[in-house]
Design a protein around this motif. Structure first.
Motif, PDB file in Angstrom:
ATOM      1  N   SER A 312      32.334  91.346 -38.203  1.00  0.00           N
ATOM      2  CA  SER A 312      33.153  92.471 -37.746  1.00  0.00           C
ATOM      3  C   SER A 312      34.384  92.635 -38.623  1.00  0.00           C
ATOM      4  CB  SER A 312      33.576  92.242 -36.289  1.00  0.00           C
ATOM      5  OG  SER A 312      34.432  93.280 -35.841  1.00  0.00           O
ATOM      6  N   LEU A 313      35.023  91.520 -38.976  1.00  0.00           N
ATOM      7  CA  LEU A 313      36.188  91.574 -39.860  1.00  0.00           C
ATOM      8  C   LEU A 313      35.803  92.105 -41.239  1.00  0.00           C
ATOM      9  CD1 LEU A 313      37.874  88.169 -38.926  1.00  0.00           C
ATOM     10  CD2 LEU A 313      38.730  90.451 -38.365  1.00  0.00           C
ATOM     11  N   LEU A 314      34.665  91.671 -41.745  1.00  0.00           N
ATOM     12  CA  LEU A 314      34.198  92.146 -43.048  1.00  0.00           C
ATOM     13  C   LEU A 314      33.868  93.631 -43.005  1.00  0.00           C
ATOM     14  CD1 LEU A 314      31.871  89.156 -44.001  1.00  0.00           C
ATOM     15  CD2 LEU A 314      33.993  89.789 -45.160  1.00  0.00           C
ATOM     16  N   LEU A 315      33.324  94.053 -41.890  1.00  0.00           N
ATOM     17  CA  LEU A 315      32.928  95.450 -41.751  1.00  0.00           C
ATOM     18  C   LEU A 315      34.149  96.375 -41.685  1.00  0.00           C
ATOM     19  CD1 LEU A 315      30.240  96.963 -41.559  1.00  0.00           C
ATOM     20  CD2 LEU A 315      30.429  96.862 -39.070  1.00  0.00           C
ATOM     21  N   GLN A 316      35.260  95.852 -41.155  1.00  0.00           N
ATOM     22  CA  GLN A 316      36.492  96.650 -41.062  1.00  0.00           C
ATOM     23  C   GLN A 316      37.216  96.759 -42.408  1.00  0.00           C
ATOM     24  OE1 GLN A 316      38.923  94.984 -37.921  1.00  0.00           O
ATOM     25  NE2 GLN A 316      37.163  94.809 -36.550  1.00  0.00           N
ATOM     26  N   SER A 317      36.833  95.881 -43.327  1.00  0.00           N
ATOM     27  CA  SER A 317      37.480  95.898 -44.645  1.00  0.00           C
ATOM     28  C   SER A 317      37.068  97.141 -45.438  1.00  0.00           C
ATOM     29  CB  SER A 317      37.107  94.629 -45.418  1.00  0.00           C
ATOM     30  OG  SER A 317      37.563  94.698 -46.754  1.00  0.00           O
ATOM     31  N   GLU A 318      37.946  97.573 -46.320  1.00  0.00           N
ATOM     32  CA  GLU A 318      37.661  98.738 -47.155  1.00  0.00           C
ATOM     33  C   GLU A 318      36.927  98.362 -48.440  1.00  0.00           C
ATOM     34  OE1 GLU A 318      38.109 101.784 -46.204  1.00  0.00           O
ATOM     35  OE2 GLU A 318      39.007 101.133 -44.314  1.00  0.00           O
ATOM     36  N   LYS A 319      36.802  97.055 -48.702  1.00  0.00           N
ATOM     37  CA  LYS A 319      36.126  96.620 -49.913  1.00  0.00           C
ATOM     38  C   LYS A 319      34.620  96.795 -49.774  1.00  0.00           C
ATOM     39  CE  LYS A 319      39.522  93.093 -51.262  1.00  0.00           C
ATOM     40  NZ  LYS A 319      39.704  91.640 -51.559  1.00  0.00           N
ATOM     41  N   ARG A 320      33.997  97.363 -50.788  1.00  0.00           N
ATOM     42  CA  ARG A 320      32.546  97.544 -50.776  1.00  0.00           C
ATOM     43  C   ARG A 320      31.835  96.193 -50.746  1.00  0.00           C
ATOM     44  NH1 ARG A 320      30.633 102.462 -53.157  1.00  0.00           N
ATOM     45  NH2 ARG A 320      29.035 101.282 -54.261  1.00  0.00           N
ATOM     46  N   SER A 321      32.394  95.227 -51.444  1.00  0.00           N
ATOM     47  CA  SER A 321      31.766  93.906 -51.490  1.00  0.00           C
ATOM     48  C   SER A 321      31.773  93.233 -50.127  1.00  0.00           C
ATOM     49  CB  SER A 321      32.482  93.017 -52.511  1.00  0.00           C
ATOM     50  OG  SER A 321      33.856  92.860 -52.178  1.00  0.00           O
ATOM     51  N   ASP A 322      32.785  93.514 -49.305  1.00  0.00           N
ATOM     52  CA  ASP A 322      32.844  92.901 -47.979  1.00  0.00           C
ATOM     53  C   ASP A 322      31.734  93.426 -47.072  1.00  0.00           C
ATOM     54  OD1 ASP A 322      34.944  91.251 -48.569  1.00  0.00           O
ATOM     55  OD2 ASP A 322      36.490  92.542 -47.703  1.00  0.00           O
ATOM     56  N   THR A 323      31.374  94.684 -47.248  1.00  0.00           N
ATOM     57  CA  THR A 323      30.257  95.231 -46.465  1.00  0.00           C
ATOM     58  C   THR A 323      28.959  94.522 -46.831  1.00  0.00           C
ATOM     59  OG1 THR A 323      31.358  97.387 -46.465  1.00  0.00           O
ATOM     60  CG2 THR A 323      29.055  97.332 -45.791  1.00  0.00           C
ATOM     61  N   GLN A 324      28.777  94.254 -48.120  1.00  0.00           N
ATOM     62  CA  GLN A 324      27.597  93.503 -48.550  1.00  0.00           C
ATOM     63  C   GLN A 324      27.621  92.071 -48.029  1.00  0.00           C
ATOM     64  OE1 GLN A 324      27.093  93.906 -52.814  1.00  0.00           O
ATOM     65  NE2 GLN A 324      27.713  96.063 -52.786  1.00  0.00           N
ATOM     66  N   LYS A 325      28.808  91.465 -47.981  1.00  0.00           N
ATOM     67  CA  LYS A 325      28.931  90.125 -47.397  1.00  0.00           C
ATOM     68  C   LYS A 325      28.574  90.147 -45.914  1.00  0.00           C
ATOM     69  CE  LYS A 325      32.572  88.412 -50.499  1.00  0.00           C
ATOM     70  NZ  LYS A 325      33.999  87.979 -50.572  1.00  0.00           N
ATOM     71  N   ALA A 326      29.006  91.199 -45.236  1.00  0.00           N
ATOM     72  CA  ALA A 326      28.691  91.324 -43.805  1.00  0.00           C
ATOM     73  C   ALA A 326      27.183  91.395 -43.591  1.00  0.00           C
ATOM     74  CB  ALA A 326      29.366  92.562 -43.226  1.00  0.00           C
ATOM     75  N   LEU A 327      26.496  92.092 -44.491  1.00  0.00           N
ATOM     76  CA  LEU A 327      25.035  92.159 -44.396  1.00  0.00           C
ATOM     77  C   LEU A 327      24.427  90.761 -44.504  1.00  0.00           C
ATOM     78  CD1 LEU A 327      22.363  93.761 -44.349  1.00  0.00           C
ATOM     79  CD2 LEU A 327      22.552  93.933 -46.857  1.00  0.00           C
ATOM     80  N   GLY A 328      24.895  89.979 -45.466  1.00  0.00           N
ATOM     81  CA  GLY A 328      24.370  88.631 -45.633  1.00  0.00           C
ATOM     82  C   GLY A 328      24.661  87.750 -44.443  1.00  0.00           C
ATOM     83  N   VAL A 329      25.858  87.877 -43.871  1.00  0.00           N
ATOM     84  CA  VAL A 329      26.245  87.058 -42.712  1.00  0.00           C
ATOM     85  C   VAL A 329      25.343  87.338 -41.514  1.00  0.00           C
ATOM     86  CG1 VAL A 329      28.065  86.667 -41.000  1.00  0.00           C
ATOM     87  CG2 VAL A 329      28.642  86.752 -43.429  1.00  0.00           C
ATOM     88  N   VAL A 330      25.096  88.620 -41.240  1.00  0.00           N
ATOM     89  CA  VAL A 330      24.278  88.982 -40.069  1.00  0.00           C
ATOM     90  C   VAL A 330      22.814  88.597 -40.294  1.00  0.00           C
ATOM     91  CG1 VAL A 330      23.560  90.839 -38.541  1.00  0.00           C
ATOM     92  CG2 VAL A 330      25.869  90.846 -39.507  1.00  0.00           C
ATOM     93  N   LEU A 331      22.312  88.814 -41.503  1.00  0.00           N
ATOM     94  CA  LEU A 331      20.928  88.413 -41.780  1.00  0.00           C
ATOM     95  C   LEU A 331      20.753  86.905 -41.655  1.00  0.00           C
ATOM     96  CD1 LEU A 331      20.023  90.696 -44.833  1.00  0.00           C
ATOM     97  CD2 LEU A 331      19.261  90.941 -42.452  1.00  0.00           C
ATOM     98  N   ASP A 332      21.760  86.148 -42.107  1.00  0.00           N
ATOM     99  CA  ASP A 332      21.704  84.692 -41.965  1.00  0.00           C
ATOM    100  C   ASP A 332      21.660  84.283 -40.498  1.00  0.00           C
ATOM    101  OD1 ASP A 332      21.682  84.267 -44.669  1.00  0.00           O
ATOM    102  OD2 ASP A 332      23.828  83.863 -44.837  1.00  0.00           O
ATOM    103  N   MET A 333      22.392  84.972 -39.660  1.00  0.00           N
ATOM    104  CA  MET A 333      22.351  84.678 -38.223  1.00  0.00           C
ATOM    105  C   MET A 333      20.947  84.915 -37.665  1.00  0.00           C
ATOM    106  SD  MET A 333      25.920  86.206 -36.664  1.00  0.00           S
ATOM    107  CE  MET A 333      25.634  85.516 -35.037  1.00  0.00           C
ATOM    108  N   LEU A 334      20.342  86.030 -38.075  1.00  0.00           N
ATOM    109  CA  LEU A 334      19.029  86.385 -37.544  1.00  0.00           C
ATOM    110  C   LEU A 334      17.907  85.535 -38.136  1.00  0.00           C
ATOM    111  CD1 LEU A 334      19.450  90.256 -37.409  1.00  0.00           C
ATOM    112  CD2 LEU A 334      19.251  88.689 -35.465  1.00  0.00           C
ATOM    113  N   ASP A 335      18.235  84.728 -39.138  1.00  0.00           N
ATOM    114  CA  ASP A 335      17.248  83.761 -39.625  1.00  0.00           C
ATOM    115  C   ASP A 335      16.976  82.672 -38.585  1.00  0.00           C
ATOM    116  OD1 ASP A 335      17.022  85.060 -42.027  1.00  0.00           O
ATOM    117  OD2 ASP A 335      18.341  83.689 -43.127  1.00  0.00           O
TER     118      ASP A 335
END
Length: 427
Positions: A312-335
Motif C-alpha cells: 500500500s505504501l509503495l502504491l501511494q508513491s509517485e515513483k514508477r519503480s515503486d509500483t513495480q515493486k508493489a507488484l512483486g511484493v503482492v505476487l510474492d505473497m500469493l506464492d
C-alpha cells in the motif's frame, strides 16, 4: 509422555551419551527405538539387590504413568527417591535429574496435588544437587507465576540470582543471566499491575507513583544489561519498550529497537523489524522510514501480513519503480497458499495492475514478474475447482480473480472464469 521418555532414554546402560552412541555404532544391526517395550534401566549381569529393587520401582513408575495412574505413580516415586543414595560413582546427577522430571510430571497430572506439594518437591529437589539448581528455580517460579503468585515467583528468582557455587563457569553465567532476565520480566508484570490499578487522574497524586517507578528502575537496569547479549529477547524487548514509552523516553526506546533490528551481533529476527515498524507507526513516522523497515522484512518473510501495508505504501508513491515493486511484493505473497483466498490481497493486486496499466509496456513488466510462475501459478490459483470453491464462498473474490487471470497468464487457457464471463462465452 514421549518427551519424558526421550529425556530418560540415556539412563539405560551408559554413563554418558558418547559411550552409548559408540556402542550402537559398532553393532552391525540398527536397533529400533520402541519406547513402550525397552526398559528404562536395563538389568545387568552383576546387579545388587539395591539396584534390582530401584530398577523395578522405576519400571512400575513408568507403567503407572503410561496408564495415567497418578496416585500409584506417586506412591512408587516416594520409594524411588532412595536412588540418590546409590553408591555407584557418576550416576548421582542422572538420578537427581530423573527424580526432578518424574516428580514434577506426576504432580502436574495428579488430581489432588496442591501448591504446597509443588513447593515441597521443588525445594527438596532444588537442594539434591547444584547442577540443576538454577533451572529448577526458574521452573518453580514459572509454576508460581501460572498460579498468580507473582511476588513469590520473584522472591525465588531473586534468591536464585544471587546463588553461587564454586568457580562460576560460563554455562552457569548464562543461566544466571536468564534468571536475571525473567526476574526483570516479573518486575515489569508487577509494574503493569500497579499501572492498571490506578486511574490516570489520581495516579500522579499518590505515593504509588514512587513504588511503580521503583519497579521500572529495577527492571530497566537489568534489561539494559541483558539486552547487550546477542540473542532472541522478544518478550523482554516489548516489556522494556512499553515502560520506556510510558515515561516518554522515546529516543531510548527507538535506539533499543534499532539496535535489536540492525545490530549484526544479533541473529536475524523478523520480529525485531516488526516491533520497530509498529513503534514508528505509533509515533507518526514518515512513509519513507516505514518503507525502509518493511524493505528488510520482505526479504526475511515475504509472506508476512505487513507486506499488505508495504504494498500500500509503495502504491501511494509517485515513483514508477515503486509500483513495480508493489507488484512483486503482492505476487510474492500469493506464492504462499495461506493468502490464496484472501480478498484483500487480490484486490491489492488488482489495484497495482490498474496503476501499472497507466505506464508504457506495462504488459512486459507483468510478463517479467510472471515468467518464473507461469508453469505453476495456474494450478495454484486458477483451476475450475478454485472457481467453484470461490463461487460458493466469496463471489467478490471470484470476480476479482477472474478479471486478473488473463492479465497474469495471457498465454494459458484457464478454466477459472466467473459466471458473467461464462454467460458471455455461451452467448
Amino acid at each position: 509422555m514421549d518427551d519424558l521418555e526421550r529425556e530418560l532414554e540415556p539412563l539405560a546402560n551408559s554413563d554418558d551419551d558418547d559411550d552409548h552412541s559408540d556402542d550402537n555404532s559398532t553393532n552391525g544391526e540398527k536397533k529400533g527405538k520402541l519406547h513402550l517395550v525397552k526398559p528404562m534401566v536395563e538389568k545387568t549381569q552383576y546387579e545388587s539387590e539395591f539396584h534390582q529393587t530401584t530398577r523395578t520401582c522405576l519400571e512400575r513408575i513408568r507403567e503407572a504413568m503410561l496408564h495415567h495412574k497418578w496416585q500409584e505413580a506417586a506412591e512408587y516415586m516416594a520409594c524411588y527417591t532412595q536412588m540418590i543414595e546409590d553408591p555407584v560413582k557418576g550416576k548421582d546427577q542422572q538420578y537427581k535429574e530423573l527424580i526432578w522430571r518424574l516428580s514434577t510430571e506426576i504432580l502436574h497430572h495428579h488430581p489432588n496435588s496442591t501448591m504446597e506439594d509443588y513447593n515441597n518437591i521443588y525445594e527438596r529437589i532444588k537442594h539434591l544437587g547444584v547442577r540443576h539448581y538454577l533451572m529448577i528455580s526458574l521452573e518453580h517460579s514459572f509454576h508460581l507465576l501460572l498460579h498468580g503468585q507473582i511476588e513469590d515467583a520473584k522472591r525465588h528468582l531473586s534468591a536464585a540470582e544471587s546463588w553461587r557455587y564454586g568457580r562460576e563457569s560460563e554455562k552457569q553465567q548464562q543461566k544466571t543471566k536468564l534468571i536475571q532476565a525473567y526476574r526483570s520480566l516479573l518486575d515489569y508484570i508487577i509494574w503493569c499491575d500497579k499501572k492498571f490499578t490506578h486511574s490516570s487522574n489520581s495516579y500522579y497524586e499518590s505515593d504509588d507513583n514512587i513504588v511503580m517507578h521503583n519497579y521500572f528502575r529495577q527492571a530497566s537496569v537489568t534489561l539494559k544489561d541483558i539486552l547487550k547479549n546477542p540473542g532472541i529477547w522478544d518478550p523482554f524487548i516489548l516489556s522494556y519498550v512499553e515502560m520506556l514509552e510510558f515515561y516518554e523516553k522515546h529516543e531510548e526506546a527507538l535506539t533499543l529497537l534499532n539496535d535489536y533490528a540492525y545490530d549484526n551481533n544479533f541473529p536475524p529476527n523478523p520480529n525485531a523489524h516488526v516491533y520497530l515498524y509498529q513503534y514508528l507507526k505509533r509515533h507518526g513516522a514518515s512513509e519513507r522510514k516505514l518503507m525502509k523497515v518493511l524493505k528488510i522484512l520482505v526479504q526475511l518473510v515475504p509472506s508476512h501480513e505487513l507486506m499488505l501495508e508495504y504494498s500500500s505504501l509503495l502504491l501511494q508513491s509517485e515513483k514508477r519503480s515503486d509500483t513495480q515493486k508493489a507488484l512483486g511484493v503482492v505476487l510474492d505473497m500469493l506464492d504462499f497458499a495461506c493468502w490464496r483466498s484472501n480478498l484483500d490481497v487480490w484486490k491489492r493486486l488488482q489495484a497495482v495492475i490498474q496503476k501499472l496499466q497507466q505506464q508504457d509496456e506495462w504488459d512486459n513488466i507483468v510478463g517479467e514478474k510472471m515468467a518464473a510462475r507461469k508453469d505453476w501459478w495456474p494450478a495454484l490459483h486458477f483451476t475450475s475447482s478454485h472457481a467453484s470453491k470461490d463461487s460458493e464462498e466469496n463471489q467478490e473474490l471470484l470476480e476479482v480473480k477472474a478479471s486478473l487471470a488473463k492479465v497474469l497468464c495471457p498465454d494459458r487457457t484457464l478454466k477459472y472464469t466467473s459466471e458473467q464471463e461464462a454467460n458471455r462465452e455461451q452467448t
